[in-house]
Design a protein around this motif. Structure first.
Motif, PDB file in Angstrom:
ATOM      1  N   PRO A 117       0.823  -1.225   0.000  1.00  0.00           N
ATOM      2  CA  PRO A 117       0.000   0.000   0.000  1.00  0.00           C
ATOM      3  C   PRO A 117       0.852   1.266   0.000  1.00  0.00           C
ATOM      4  CG  PRO A 117      -0.556  -1.424   1.877  1.00  0.00           C
ATOM      5  CD  PRO A 117       0.621  -2.033   1.205  1.00  0.00           C
ATOM      6  N   GLU A 118       0.250   2.322  -0.583  1.00  0.00           N
ATOM      7  CA  GLU A 118       0.990   3.561  -0.823  1.00  0.00           C
ATOM      8  C   GLU A 118       1.597   4.188   0.445  1.00  0.00           C
ATOM      9  OE1 GLU A 118      -0.839   5.349  -4.302  1.00  0.00           O
ATOM     10  OE2 GLU A 118      -0.521   7.289  -3.319  1.00  0.00           O
ATOM     11  N   GLU A 119       0.835   4.175   1.540  1.00  0.00           N
ATOM     12  CA  GLU A 119       1.359   4.859   2.742  1.00  0.00           C
ATOM     13  C   GLU A 119       2.588   4.130   3.289  1.00  0.00           C
ATOM     14  OE1 GLU A 119      -1.707   3.781   2.307  1.00  0.00           O
ATOM     15  OE2 GLU A 119      -2.323   2.497   3.972  1.00  0.00           O
ATOM     16  N   GLU A 120       2.613   2.823   3.140  1.00  0.00           N
ATOM     17  CA  GLU A 120       3.782   2.039   3.575  1.00  0.00           C
ATOM     18  C   GLU A 120       4.986   2.352   2.679  1.00  0.00           C
ATOM     19  OE1 GLU A 120       4.467   0.088   6.085  1.00  0.00           O
ATOM     20  OE2 GLU A 120       6.259  -0.960   5.341  1.00  0.00           O
ATOM     21  N   VAL A 122       5.718   5.160   1.129  1.00  0.00           N
ATOM     22  CA  VAL A 122       6.278   6.473   1.465  1.00  0.00           C
ATOM     23  C   VAL A 122       7.135   6.345   2.728  1.00  0.00           C
ATOM     24  CG1 VAL A 122       5.726   8.858   2.074  1.00  0.00           C
ATOM     25  CG2 VAL A 122       4.369   7.680   0.332  1.00  0.00           C
ATOM     26  N   LYS A 123       6.621   5.595   3.714  1.00  0.00           N
ATOM     27  CA  LYS A 123       7.379   5.395   4.963  1.00  0.00           C
ATOM     28  C   LYS A 123       8.726   4.728   4.676  1.00  0.00           C
ATOM     29  CE  LYS A 123       3.893   3.784   7.787  1.00  0.00           C
ATOM     30  NZ  LYS A 123       3.450   2.710   8.654  1.00  0.00           N
ATOM     31  N   ARG A 124       8.673   3.641   3.882  1.00  0.00           N
ATOM     32  CA  ARG A 124       9.910   2.885   3.591  1.00  0.00           C
ATOM     33  C   ARG A 124      10.919   3.748   2.841  1.00  0.00           C
ATOM     34  NH1 ARG A 124       8.287  -3.013   1.119  1.00  0.00           N
ATOM     35  NH2 ARG A 124       6.985  -3.771   2.811  1.00  0.00           N
ATOM     36  N   GLU A 140       9.615  13.915   0.379  1.00  0.00           N
ATOM     37  CA  GLU A 140       8.296  13.298   0.221  1.00  0.00           C
ATOM     38  C   GLU A 140       7.590  13.738  -1.067  1.00  0.00           C
ATOM     39  OE1 GLU A 140       6.102  12.948   3.832  1.00  0.00           O
ATOM     40  OE2 GLU A 140       4.354  12.124   2.780  1.00  0.00           O
ATOM     41  N   GLN A 144       6.200  11.148  -3.885  1.00  0.00           N
ATOM     42  CA  GLN A 144       4.820  11.166  -4.402  1.00  0.00           C
ATOM     43  C   GLN A 144       4.835  11.232  -5.930  1.00  0.00           C
ATOM     44  OE1 GLN A 144       2.297  10.462  -2.796  1.00  0.00           O
ATOM     45  NE2 GLN A 144       2.603  11.035  -0.655  1.00  0.00           N
TER      46      GLN A 144
END
Ligand SMILES: Nc1ncnc2c1ncn2[C@@H]1O[C@H](COP(=O)(O)OP(=O)(O)O)[C@@H](O)[C@H]1O
Length: 193
Positions: A117-120, A122-124, A140, A144
């Motif tokens: 998933p996208e939010e994971e 960005v975190k990684r 960030e 994106q």
């Protein structure tokens, strides 16, 4: 030959899984991202052209990466097979890859797609940016942009392989070894076909 396309968005874990897969199956790892970064490090004309696009989170032109893959295939005529990582990233690249492999009477065995998933992601990537030294991981906004490039230009490549019955999705969340084992199951199933 065993020719695998390892697919997934930036940060999905393609590089990590590639390292394990090349060891297990004796394959050659072809990462267009790594090849481009090496051109940049060597200060070649190609590297200079690619750097601006890469630092902006945009894809480099198809003909550039297709040319790099073409020469790598030619340099490794006796390979047991290849893992393509970060390539093909557009449908024209996928078509070109099929044509290049056809010259050697070869084709893609399967696409292994790591789903995260996208939010994971960005975190990684932000975490990787703390140590990777990659400008495209540090910001960030750039991350994106890479995700948007992926969703618009790269995601359709999955369909290209699905139409050839070569598409296999794997959950990219979990332990590295668990994801590796699932990838091996898929690869062995498609090897048997
Ligand atoms: N097949 C490709 N086609 C176009 N551009 C590419 C390709 N492979 C790599 N690049 C360029 O290199 C950058 C880094 O790619 P890569 O190392 O695969 O990282 P990631 O998958 O983490 O984004 C991409 O954002 C893009 O600019």
């Amino acid at each position: 030959m065993l020719n695998i396309v390892l697919f997934g968005p930036p940060g999905a874990g393609k590089g990590t899984q590639s390292q394990k897969l090349i060891q297990k199956y004796g394959l050659i790892h072809l990462s267009t991202g790594d090849l481009l970064r090496s051109e940049i490090a060597q200060g070649t004309e190609l590297g200079l052209k690619a750097k601006g696009l890469m630092d902006a989170g945009l894809l480099v032109p198809d003909e550039v990466v297709i040319g790099m893959i073409e020469s790598k295939l030619a340099q490794n005529p006796n390979a047991a097979g290849f893992i393509f990582d970060g390539f093909p990233r557009t449908v024209p690249q996928a078509e070109a890859l099929d044509q290049l492999l056809q010259k050697y009477d070869q084709g893609i065995s399967c696409m292994v797609a790591l789903e995260v998933p996208e939010e994971e992601l960005v975190k990684r990537l932000l975490l990787r940016g703390q140590t990777s030294g990659r400008p495209d991981d540090a910001d960030e906004v750039l991350i994106q942009k890479r995700v948007v490039e992926y969703n618009t230009k790269t995601a359709p490549v999955a369909n290209y392989y699905a139409q050839q019955n070569k598409f296999y999705a794997i959950n990219g969340i979990g332990e590295i070894d668990e994801i590796f084992n699932k990838s091996c199951e898929v690869i062995e199933a498609c090897q048997a076909v």
